[in-house]
Design a protein around this motif. Structure first.
Motif, PDB file in Angstrom:
ATOM      1  N   ILE A 162       0.609  -1.310  -0.037  1.00 19.34           N
ATOM      2  CA  ILE A 162      -0.053   0.146  -0.082  1.00 19.34           C
ATOM      3  C   ILE A 162       0.909   1.298   0.003  1.00 19.34           C
ATOM      4  O   ILE A 162       0.773   2.057  -0.695  1.00 19.34           O
ATOM      5  CB  ILE A 162      -0.987  -0.012   1.190  1.00 19.34           C
ATOM      6  CG1 ILE A 162      -1.927  -1.120   1.067  1.00 19.34           C
ATOM      7  CG2 ILE A 162      -1.734   1.560   1.575  1.00 19.34           C
ATOM      8  CD1 ILE A 162      -2.843  -1.620   2.388  1.00 19.34           C
ATOM      9  N   ASN A 163       2.089   1.383   0.685  1.00 15.68           N
ATOM     10  CA  ASN A 163       2.892   2.214   0.835  1.00 15.68           C
ATOM     11  C   ASN A 163       3.404   2.536  -0.840  1.00 15.68           C
ATOM     12  O   ASN A 163       3.640   3.679  -1.213  1.00 15.68           O
ATOM     13  CB  ASN A 163       4.071   2.069   1.788  1.00 15.68           C
ATOM     14  CG  ASN A 163       3.363   2.102   3.074  1.00 15.68           C
ATOM     15  OD1 ASN A 163       4.369   1.199   4.036  1.00 15.68           O
ATOM     16  ND2 ASN A 163       2.456   2.763   3.600  1.00 15.68           N
ATOM     17  N   ALA A 164       3.777   1.635  -1.251  1.00 13.34           N
ATOM     18  CA  ALA A 164       4.355   1.706  -2.624  1.00 13.34           C
ATOM     19  C   ALA A 164       3.381   2.260  -3.470  1.00 13.34           C
ATOM     20  O   ALA A 164       3.624   3.111  -4.538  1.00 13.34           O
ATOM     21  CB  ALA A 164       4.733   0.332  -3.085  1.00 13.34           C
ATOM     22  N   GLN A 165       2.192   1.524  -3.225  1.00 12.53           N
ATOM     23  CA  GLN A 165       1.063   2.092  -4.531  1.00 12.53           C
ATOM     24  C   GLN A 165       0.811   3.666  -4.050  1.00 12.53           C
ATOM     25  O   GLN A 165       0.562   4.382  -5.441  1.00 12.53           O
ATOM     26  CB  GLN A 165      -0.218   1.495  -4.057  1.00 12.53           C
ATOM     27  CG  GLN A 165      -1.473   1.353  -5.033  1.00 12.53           C
ATOM     28  CD  GLN A 165      -2.400   0.393  -4.507  1.00 12.53           C
ATOM     29  OE1 GLN A 165      -2.730   0.291  -3.507  1.00 12.53           O
ATOM     30  NE2 GLN A 165      -2.780  -0.458  -5.413  1.00 12.53           N
ATOM     31  N   GLN A 166       0.666   4.287  -2.970  1.00 15.94           N
ATOM     32  CA  GLN A 166       0.588   5.561  -2.498  1.00 15.94           C
ATOM     33  C   GLN A 166       1.568   6.399  -2.986  1.00 15.94           C
ATOM     34  O   GLN A 166       1.217   7.750  -3.493  1.00 15.94           O
ATOM     35  CB  GLN A 166       0.170   5.876  -1.206  1.00 15.94           C
ATOM     36  CG  GLN A 166      -1.287   5.237  -0.928  1.00 15.94           C
ATOM     37  CD  GLN A 166      -1.445   4.975   0.747  1.00 15.94           C
ATOM     38  OE1 GLN A 166      -0.430   4.925   1.383  1.00 15.94           O
ATOM     39  NE2 GLN A 166      -2.622   4.730   0.949  1.00 15.94           N
ATOM     40  N   ILE A 167       2.745   6.004  -2.886  1.00 21.18           N
ATOM     41  CA  ILE A 167       4.021   6.803  -3.211  1.00 21.18           C
ATOM     42  C   ILE A 167       4.051   6.800  -4.684  1.00 21.18           C
ATOM     43  O   ILE A 167       4.405   8.048  -5.486  1.00 21.18           O
ATOM     44  CB  ILE A 167       5.292   6.167  -2.699  1.00 21.18           C
ATOM     45  CG1 ILE A 167       5.387   6.411  -1.218  1.00 21.18           C
ATOM     46  CG2 ILE A 167       6.539   6.750  -3.128  1.00 21.18           C
ATOM     47  CD1 ILE A 167       6.463   5.913  -0.114  1.00 21.18           C
ATOM     48  N   LEU A 168       3.845   5.833  -5.395  1.00 27.67           N
ATOM     49  CA  LEU A 168       3.931   5.723  -6.952  1.00 27.67           C
ATOM     50  C   LEU A 168       2.634   6.890  -7.297  1.00 27.67           C
ATOM     51  O   LEU A 168       2.727   7.813  -8.204  1.00 27.67           O
ATOM     52  CB  LEU A 168       3.604   4.280  -7.555  1.00 27.67           C
ATOM     53  CG  LEU A 168       4.646   3.417  -7.294  1.00 27.67           C
ATOM     54  CD1 LEU A 168       4.145   2.233  -7.864  1.00 27.67           C
ATOM     55  CD2 LEU A 168       5.852   3.956  -8.162  1.00 27.67           C
TER      56      LEU A 168
END
Length: 326
Positions: A162-168
């Motif tokens: 989820i962190n990766a998704q939101q940072i992207l």
């Protein structure tokens, strides 16, 4: 005489069993619905190469010693799976990212349409830093440089994912812009070392064991997040905070700006108020005994930081007694 003694002993035993059967031993210590607290506690952590597992082992030891209930730290797939396991009664305690716990209660992201209502907060622990790890000579110096690259983003639904998704997202990208791989921390750093992947999102307390292992044989770089993107991320998702990885970490010469969420302990709502009170007290009054580097970040003063869900009544009672909450 022997016969009379035997009869007397038999009557005492029968009377004891009768009292127990009638509920004479019920002192209100059971969980919701009158069920008794477990004789053993399972604490779900994360992969063995991350921070949760060794820290969980140190904390489980303290809980066991202070409550006289054997507590075992169990490796797992971390945040999202841990919440589901708690909600299904497969464990009593679990490490969870504060953002994932908020999603579970709200029924968003990985918990879309399946909100969790039987898991509560015990307390927050320490900042978990979002680290975008790569080799120093990879040519990746910004989040935008990840486009078209093979990148580990953690298990689907995990906190790291989820962190990766939101940072992207705040960089105008999606998972479709990278060749996403669902690897754990050890597999991620191994893949970077072997050249099978270009970078990996790792959300964990620093220094993270798997990244330290990589840095022992490979020059490591952590991809920075620009300040304007940090501001945008925090505004949209308030459970994030700006964070800095200090120079010298992983043998890096310069500090790196990034973001962090908080690690927290979640607890089954079925545990009694008395037991959770004792567990909370055991943790926050014995942080100096936690045999892990992250122990210094676990304090009573910060125990309620970043918690966006209800506290278990036992934890709430302890924090009120200590003046941490009203």
């Amino acid at each position: 005489m022997k016969k009379n003694s035997f009869l007397a002993l038999s009557m005492v035993l029968v009377l004891s069993l009768f009292i127990a059967a009638c509920g004479g031993g019920d002192n209100g210590s059971g969980g919701e619905g009158g069920s008794e607290d477990p004789k053993f506690l399972s604490m779900l952590t994360g992969g063995t190469s991350g921070t949760y597992y060794p820290l969980g082992g140190a904390m489980a030891k303290i809980i066991g010693e202070k409550t006289d209930i054997q507590t075992d730290a169990v490796s797992s797939n971390a945040s999202a799976d841990n919440v589901i396991a708690l909600s299904e009664g497969d464990a009593e305690l679990a490490f969870v990212q504060t953002d994932v716990m908020a999603n579970a209660v709200e029924g968003t992201n990985a918990f879309e349409g399946k909100a969790v209502d039987n898991v509560l907060a015990l307390g927050s622990l320490y900042p978990e830093t979002v680290q975008i790890v790569t080799k120093a000579d990879s040519g990746i110096s910004s989040v935008e440089d990840l486009k078209g690259k093979t990148v580990s983003v953690g298990a689907p639904g995990s906190g790291t994912y989820i962190n990766a998704q939101q940072i992207l997202e705040v960089h105008g990208m999606t998972m479709d812009d990278i060749n996403a791989q669902n690897l754990d921390f050890g597999e991620s750093t191994g893949g970077i070392q072997d050249g099978n992947i270009d970078a990996a999102f790792i959300t964990s307390g620093t220094p993270t064991g798997a990244v330290e292992g990589l840095s022992a044989s490979t020059s490591v770089s952590i991809v920075p997040i620009a300040q304007d993107k940090i501001d945008e991320l925090v505004e949209k998702y308030p459970y994030y905070a700006a964070d800095t990885i200090e120079a010298g970490t992983y043998n890096m010469e310069n500090e790196v700006t990034t973001v962090a969420v908080l690690a927290m302990l979640a607890v089954s709502a079925d545990l009694s108020e008395d037991l959770v009170y004792e567990i909370t007290k055991a943790i926050y009054e014995n942080t100096g005994e936690i045999a892990h580097a992250k122990g210094e970040f676990i304090t009573l003063e910060t125990a309620t930081d970043g918690i966006g869900i209800d506290f278990h009544p036992g934890a709430e009672k302890y924090f009120k007694e200590e003046g941490i909450i009203d």
